[in-house]
Design an enzyme around this catalytic site. Sequence first.
Site, PDB file in Angstrom:
ATOM      1  N   LYS A  10       0.842  -1.192   0.000  1.00 18.67           N
ATOM      2  CA  LYS A  10       0.000   0.000   0.000  1.00 18.67           C
ATOM      3  C   LYS A  10       0.879   1.245   0.000  1.00 18.67           C
ATOM      4  O   LYS A  10       1.920   1.282   0.661  1.00 18.67           O
ATOM      5  CB  LYS A  10      -0.915  -0.019   1.224  1.00 18.67           C
TER       6      LYS A  10
ATOM      7  N   SER B 109      -9.556   2.491   2.389  1.00 24.00           N
ATOM      8  CA  SER B 109      -8.494   3.157   1.645  1.00 24.00           C
ATOM      9  C   SER B 109      -7.545   2.195   0.931  1.00 24.00           C
ATOM     10  O   SER B 109      -6.689   2.622   0.152  1.00 24.00           O
ATOM     11  CB  SER B 109      -7.678   4.046   2.596  1.00 24.00           C
TER      12      SER B 109
ATOM     13  N   SER C 294     -10.710   0.305   6.296  1.00 24.90           N
ATOM     14  CA  SER C 294      -9.894   0.436   5.090  1.00 24.90           C
ATOM     15  C   SER C 294      -9.359  -0.872   4.534  1.00 24.90           C
ATOM     16  O   SER C 294      -8.880  -0.914   3.398  1.00 24.90           O
ATOM     17  CB  SER C 294      -8.722   1.389   5.355  1.00 24.90           C
TER      18      SER C 294
END
Length: 463
Positions: free
Chosen positions: A80, A155, A179
């Site tokens: 990420k 996210s 997320s």
Amino acid sequence: MTELPDLTATEMSGLLRTRQVSAVELTEACLRRIGEVNGQVNAIVTLVPERALDQAAQADADLARGHWRGPLHGLPVAHKDLVDTAGIRTTYGSPLFADHVPVTDDLIVRRIREAGGIAVGKTNTPEFGTGSHTVNEVFGATRNPYDLSRSAGGSSGGAAAALATGMVPLADGSDMGGSLRNPASFCNVAGLRPTPGRVPSKSANAAWFTLAVPGPMARTAADLALFMSAIAGFDPCSPYAVREAFGGPPEGDLLTRDFTGARIAFSPDLGGLPVDPETARVTAGAATALAGLGAKVERVDLDLSDAEDAFRIYRSWYYALNYGDLTEVGPNVAWNVEQGRKVTGADLARAERLRTKLFHRMNAFFDDYEFLVAPVSQVPPFPVDDPYVLEINGRRMPDYLAWMRSCYWVSVLHAPAMSIPAGFTPGGLPVGVQIIGRPWADLDVLRLGHAFERATGHGKRRP
């Protein structure tokens, strides 16, 4: 014939260990898949193919001399864009860091590398991970692989979209208010929000903050367990890191369990939250499937509303602490910082009282039930051009956070929560359910997820 990128991580690992496929072949196959589909979904935003192939060649050389580096040996992994990766651009989804290249790795990145994982690049995220819709001014929006006009969630939306399309078998993520779980639900993959401290991380400003946790994303529960065997474990960088071992790689019967008689609480709305009718239908079907495993599934009415103020107070305080000195941030980050600057000592005291009260109440709840099952998200994937969900069942959402209460209320519980594919709407949009366990019972959550996915097969439906 199934293509290499569509195999599970555990299947890939078996082929690598027996040398039926090389790490270079596997990495090349994933890089080809990235080249074929990433332009449509915008999941991987920084790609390092030469570096990945060099690491793959080293993995093959290690295996040739009998050295198996760890459970992720030779497996392509995407990181990420919130975690620092030495020598690889890390933007945090912010124009302020558009050209930032860290010199050190975050703990989770180091553990993945030491376990043999091969970094192929970084996945898209909203600015500083703010919001359950992956869009930012640096790279734009990540699109849902099942419907390119829809959001991939966030996210960790880039990670979820990359997994769903077979670009990588494993991707790390993080979860404060959903997320990990929301994008897994939106993209028909699996994600585990571990018990805080199970996968430790180092924080320069908020070492005691337990709402935000790193965790694994994959396509199956077994792959999540494989990933956890590499990234979980004590480290003194975190003051609340869990010392207990996670349980090792998913070999033998680690994930196999008979759930006959297991008591499972089912909540269709977590105490009155609005839930889209199509999401509600899929979630109810998941409860039926769990009963088919022999479990005793009981619908419950529980009140988690104390989590509302607790989450918002702690979250806004954290944003003011972490990002209050930055200028020219996006509107979501700026709003959170502004809210955090209004937090008083009395507010923090109220949040602590509410969370403590809820913790003790849920401890009593988990004396009666081993698991709680509920919707991950209150809606299916929404239009990618919308900033967030504006209303649910005619109820207007007051801000960009409110539509994710089904996730962020659970974040307050200090409990493991797994998002697992549960079915599709009539229009073909994925819907997941979250399996919530007792604090520190991460492995049992994965076991129930494993049994559920084997019974239903929803996760096998690819875009």
